[in-house]
Design a protein around this motif. Sequence first.
Motif, mmCIF file in Angstrom:
data_model
loop_
_atom_site.group_PDB
_atom_site.id
_atom_site.type_symbol
_atom_site.label_atom_id
_atom_site.label_comp_id
_atom_site.label_asym_id
_atom_site.label_seq_id
_atom_site.Cartn_x
_atom_site.Cartn_y
_atom_site.Cartn_z
ATOM 1 N N ASP A 27 0.851 -1.190 0.000
ATOM 2 C CA ASP A 27 0.000 0.000 0.000
ATOM 3 C C ASP A 27 0.887 1.239 0.000
ATOM 4 N N ALA A 28 1.509 1.483 -1.133
ATOM 5 C CA ALA A 28 2.403 2.635 -1.274
ATOM 6 C C ALA A 28 2.540 2.962 -2.751
ATOM 7 N N GLN A 29 2.817 4.220 -3.041
ATOM 8 C CA GLN A 29 3.008 4.630 -4.429
ATOM 9 C C GLN A 29 4.377 4.166 -4.918
ATOM 10 N N ARG A 30 4.388 3.629 -6.138
ATOM 11 C CA ARG A 30 5.641 3.229 -6.770
ATOM 12 C C ARG A 30 5.553 3.614 -8.243
ATOM 13 N N CYS A 31 6.691 3.970 -8.818
ATOM 14 C CA CYS A 31 6.708 4.267 -10.253
ATOM 15 C C CYS A 31 8.085 3.962 -10.822
ATOM 16 N N LEU A 32 8.121 3.823 -12.137
ATOM 17 C CA LEU A 32 9.368 3.622 -12.869
ATOM 18 C C LEU A 32 9.621 4.861 -13.713
ATOM 19 N N VAL A 33 10.831 5.394 -13.622
ATOM 20 C CA VAL A 33 11.214 6.553 -14.426
ATOM 21 C C VAL A 33 12.186 6.077 -15.493
ATOM 22 N N TRP A 34 11.732 6.110 -16.745
ATOM 23 C CA TRP A 34 12.522 5.646 -17.876
ATOM 24 C C TRP A 34 13.229 6.848 -18.517
ATOM 25 N N MET A 35 14.542 6.737 -18.713
ATOM 26 C CA MET A 35 15.327 7.857 -19.228
ATOM 27 C C MET A 35 16.193 7.449 -20.400
ATOM 28 N N SER A 36 16.334 8.364 -21.346
ATOM 29 C CA SER A 36 17.209 8.171 -22.493
ATOM 30 C C SER A 36 18.087 9.411 -22.667
ATOM 31 N N ARG A 37 19.224 9.223 -23.342
ATOM 32 C CA ARG A 37 20.065 10.394 -23.648
ATOM 33 C C ARG A 37 19.330 11.333 -24.575
ATOM 34 N N GLN A 38 19.567 12.616 -24.416
ATOM 35 C CA GLN A 38 18.938 13.611 -25.272
ATOM 36 C C GLN A 38 19.259 13.299 -26.741
ATOM 37 N N GLY A 39 18.214 13.245 -27.539
ATOM 38 C CA GLY A 39 18.415 12.945 -28.964
ATOM 39 C C GLY A 39 18.171 11.494 -29.292
ATOM 40 N N ASN A 40 18.063 10.635 -28.257
ATOM 41 C CA ASN A 40 17.834 9.205 -28.501
ATOM 42 C C ASN A 40 16.406 8.793 -28.221
ATOM 43 N N LEU A 41 15.546 9.751 -27.912
ATOM 44 C CA LEU A 41 14.159 9.374 -27.591
ATOM 45 C C LEU A 41 13.412 8.926 -28.835
#
Length: 224
Positions: A210-224
């Motif tokens: 019973d808690a908030q969880r999330c995934l933060v997905w990151m890419s290098r600038q220009g690779n999105l």
Amino acid sequence: MGGTDNIKQRLRSAAQTLDLVIEDDEIEALLAYLRQLERWNNTYNLTALRDPEHMLVQHVFDSLAIVQPVQDILDKNTVVAPAIADIGSGPGLPGIILSIMRAQWQVRCVDAVEKKVAFMRQVASVLRLSNVQALHARVEQLEPLQADLVVSRAFASLADFARLAGRHVGPGGTLLAMKGREPVDEVRALHEETEWRVDHIQALAVPELDAQRCLVWMSRQGNL
């Protein structure tokens, strides 16, 4: 935490909730991991959680919750035999859990604390996990790992994580931070201070937590 049969059923139920296929040998390996963690923790204080019940939910279920999202991103990027680095792995979270669930993933777990690395090596030996390597090192002092995915669970702020671990991401690869509530201020600092950009933030429902969880997905600038 209940008897072995109860834990097995809860693991199966958690996997079903997460749309995750789990085999009997994987359940046995997860149980063995929990037993090892509880035993070592009594002596070496590997994790602040002392209650096996909390370890099951906040460590094992939390790590299981990212298996399918990671599989999805690797499939999207057509990575067949991925190299994954778990930075600040502690007692192997989520790295050991990922290696149990996906034998084809090559997982390197990095931690600066020697007793935690010793535990991971012991677990890998006991469970015969040939696809995991535990590295005792500071992340900033390692030679670049050239990983397809670099993951961290509560290791640092997003900007610090990107600065310290970003160089271990290979071309076209991904940084993944496991977080609690959506880190709005951290995202702003990441964009202001580094070349990394948030691709998307994925809400995560961890079974029995019973808690908030999330995934933060990151890419290098220009690779999105």
